[in-house]
Design a protein around this motif. Sequence first.
Motif, PDB file in Angstrom:
ATOM      1  N   ALA A 167      13.246 -12.801 -48.072  1.00  0.00           N
ATOM      2  CA  ALA A 167      12.533 -13.892 -47.399  1.00  0.00           C
ATOM      3  C   ALA A 167      12.775 -15.219 -48.124  1.00  0.00           C
ATOM      4  O   ALA A 167      13.077 -16.245 -47.488  1.00  0.00           O
ATOM      5  N   GLN A 168      12.675 -15.169 -49.432  1.00  0.00           N
ATOM      6  CA  GLN A 168      12.837 -16.387 -50.236  1.00  0.00           C
ATOM      7  C   GLN A 168      14.200 -17.047 -49.971  1.00  0.00           C
ATOM      8  O   GLN A 168      14.301 -18.260 -49.815  1.00  0.00           O
ATOM      9  N   ARG A 169      15.247 -16.232 -49.882  1.00  0.00           N
ATOM     10  CA  ARG A 169      16.585 -16.770 -49.642  1.00  0.00           C
ATOM     11  C   ARG A 169      16.699 -17.466 -48.299  1.00  0.00           C
ATOM     12  O   ARG A 169      17.597 -18.264 -48.073  1.00  0.00           O
ATOM     13  N   ARG A 170      15.803 -17.133 -47.403  1.00  0.00           N
ATOM     14  CA  ARG A 170      15.815 -17.768 -46.078  1.00  0.00           C
ATOM     15  C   ARG A 170      14.737 -18.825 -45.947  1.00  0.00           C
ATOM     16  O   ARG A 170      14.496 -19.339 -44.847  1.00  0.00           O
ATOM     17  N   GLY A 171      14.048 -19.099 -47.024  1.00  0.00           N
ATOM     18  CA  GLY A 171      12.970 -20.080 -46.988  1.00  0.00           C
ATOM     19  C   GLY A 171      11.779 -19.606 -46.171  1.00  0.00           C
ATOM     20  O   GLY A 171      11.026 -20.406 -45.615  1.00  0.00           O
ATOM     21  N   LEU A 172      11.601 -18.294 -46.087  1.00  0.00           N
ATOM     22  CA  LEU A 172      10.498 -17.717 -45.294  1.00  0.00           C
ATOM     23  C   LEU A 172       9.390 -17.211 -46.220  1.00  0.00           C
ATOM     24  O   LEU A 172       9.635 -16.939 -47.392  1.00  0.00           O
ATOM     25  N   PRO A 173       8.181 -17.040 -45.707  1.00  0.00           N
ATOM     26  CA  PRO A 173       7.113 -16.457 -46.532  1.00  0.00           C
ATOM     27  C   PRO A 173       7.394 -14.978 -46.838  1.00  0.00           C
ATOM     28  O   PRO A 173       8.104 -14.311 -46.079  1.00  0.00           O
ATOM     29  N   ARG A 174       6.807 -14.489 -47.926  1.00  0.00           N
ATOM     30  CA  ARG A 174       7.074 -13.111 -48.354  1.00  0.00           C
ATOM     31  C   ARG A 174       6.777 -12.093 -47.254  1.00  0.00           C
ATOM     32  O   ARG A 174       7.482 -11.092 -47.109  1.00  0.00           O
ATOM     33  N   LEU A 175       5.727 -12.371 -46.462  1.00  0.00           N
ATOM     34  CA  LEU A 175       5.367 -11.397 -45.420  1.00  0.00           C
ATOM     35  C   LEU A 175       6.468 -11.241 -44.375  1.00  0.00           C
ATOM     36  O   LEU A 175       6.625 -10.165 -43.797  1.00  0.00           O
ATOM     37  N   ALA A 176       7.237 -12.319 -44.161  1.00  0.00           N
ATOM     38  CA  ALA A 176       8.370 -12.209 -43.226  1.00  0.00           C
ATOM     39  C   ALA A 176       9.374 -11.206 -43.788  1.00  0.00           C
ATOM     40  O   ALA A 176      10.013 -10.452 -43.040  1.00  0.00           O
ATOM     41  N   GLY A 177       9.499 -11.181 -45.104  1.00  0.00           N
ATOM     42  CA  GLY A 177      10.378 -10.201 -45.753  1.00  0.00           C
ATOM     43  C   GLY A 177       9.870  -8.785 -45.555  1.00  0.00           C
ATOM     44  O   GLY A 177      10.641  -7.857 -45.307  1.00  0.00           O
ATOM     45  N   HIS A 178       8.558  -8.612 -45.641  1.00  0.00           N
ATOM     46  CA  HIS A 178       8.003  -7.270 -45.445  1.00  0.00           C
ATOM     47  C   HIS A 178       8.164  -6.813 -43.990  1.00  0.00           C
ATOM     48  O   HIS A 178       8.415  -5.638 -43.726  1.00  0.00           O
ATOM     49  N   ARG A 179       8.032  -7.778 -43.067  1.00  0.00           N
ATOM     50  CA  ARG A 179       8.245  -7.405 -41.660  1.00  0.00           C
ATOM     51  C   ARG A 179       9.714  -7.008 -41.449  1.00  0.00           C
ATOM     52  O   ARG A 179      10.003  -6.035 -40.744  1.00  0.00           O
ATOM     53  N   ALA A 180      10.620  -7.740 -42.095  1.00  0.00           N
ATOM     54  CA  ALA A 180      12.045  -7.382 -41.992  1.00  0.00           C
ATOM     55  C   ALA A 180      12.276  -6.002 -42.621  1.00  0.00           C
ATOM     56  O   ALA A 180      13.110  -5.220 -42.145  1.00  0.00           O
ATOM     57  N   GLY A 181      11.527  -5.692 -43.668  1.00  0.00           N
ATOM     58  CA  GLY A 181      11.632  -4.377 -44.305  1.00  0.00           C
ATOM     59  C   GLY A 181      11.205  -3.272 -43.359  1.00  0.00           C
ATOM     60  O   GLY A 181      11.831  -2.206 -43.297  1.00  0.00           O
ATOM     61  N   ALA A 182      10.133  -3.530 -42.618  1.00  0.00           N
ATOM     62  CA  ALA A 182       9.662  -2.530 -41.641  1.00  0.00           C
ATOM     63  C   ALA A 182      10.708  -2.339 -40.543  1.00  0.00           C
ATOM     64  O   ALA A 182      10.963  -1.217 -40.087  1.00  0.00           O
ATOM     65  N   ARG A 183      11.343  -3.448 -40.132  1.00  0.00           N
ATOM     66  CA  ARG A 183      12.412  -3.338 -39.111  1.00  0.00           C
ATOM     67  C   ARG A 183      13.582  -2.513 -39.643  1.00  0.00           C
ATOM     68  O   ARG A 183      14.147  -1.673 -38.943  1.00  0.00           O
ATOM     69  N   ALA A 184      13.925  -2.759 -40.911  1.00  0.00           N
ATOM     70  CA  ALA A 184      15.049  -2.017 -41.516  1.00  0.00           C
ATOM     71  C   ALA A 184      14.750  -0.521 -41.531  1.00  0.00           C
ATOM     72  O   ALA A 184      15.645   0.301 -41.309  1.00  0.00           O
ATOM     73  N   LEU A 185      13.507  -0.196 -41.756  1.00  0.00           N
ATOM     74  CA  LEU A 185      13.130   1.222 -41.769  1.00  0.00           C
ATOM     75  C   LEU A 185      13.321   1.834 -40.381  1.00  0.00           C
ATOM     76  O   LEU A 185      13.876   2.929 -40.239  1.00  0.00           O
ATOM     77  N   ARG A 186      12.870   1.101 -39.350  1.00  0.00           N
ATOM     78  CA  ARG A 186      13.036   1.610 -37.984  1.00  0.00           C
ATOM     79  C   ARG A 186      14.518   1.779 -37.651  1.00  0.00           C
ATOM     80  O   ARG A 186      14.931   2.777 -37.077  1.00  0.00           O
TER      81      ARG A 186
END
Length: 239
Positions: free
Chosen positions: A21-40
Amino acid sequence: MNSRPFPVHVAIILDGNGRWAQRRGLPRLAGHRAGARALRKNFKIFRQSGIRYLSLFGFSTENWRRSSDEVQGLMRIFLNAAQRNAREILDARARFHWIGSDDGLPAVLVRRLRQLEEKTKGEDDFHLILALNYGGRDEVVRAARKMAESTSSVDFAQWTWENFSRYLDTRHVPDIDLVIRTSGEQRLSNFMLLQMAYAEIFFTPTLWPDFTGETFQLALDFYASRDRRWGGGLISKET
Ligand code: IPE
Ligand code: MG
């Protein structure tokens, strides 16, 4: 003919959501949501890979130290995921196990996790083990308490590893063969320490939200190249 070693039980320490998320200038929670997507996205790959047990480190007993915003956001993501992914887990005929402590977790989340365990308990082809509010040391302490409480006469000769391991959260699960940790960190962070006593360990710089079948294949190739000995030394193999 020797076939290439293939793991039965793979455990993944999912790491790097925050940096993604940080590398994209996004909040940490956006990273966790992306993590959940990666799991799916990766679930089918894991399901079809031929491994029988997959353990995932979702939230540790130490993760409560994060800001309350992040912890609350993560709990919402887990609740959502438990609801959204239940269908897929059932369709995939996977057996679901939750390991960890219920101490501090939202009651509704605990209920959903238990329901999913109950609904899938007839399955055996593929096991998905989700570690939520899990710590290896916490598990040992809980197991020791349970063992002490259920033993009326104390015969210490009975306190063998075989007997003790029946009180661990992982009593239905074999030892881990391969551990994968993403994001370049090279540590085990109190994850299933006893279960990985003889595991091979693969570290990849890939951040969890970027994990793909290719990363998984690299880990399997690494595993296939290892010579596991379980403390037995170099035994000359019969051909
Ligand atoms: C792992 O990603 C996810 C959880 C622990 C829930 P991190 O949140 O640890 O990501 P980094 O380490 O800050 O990049
Ligand atoms: Mg981290």
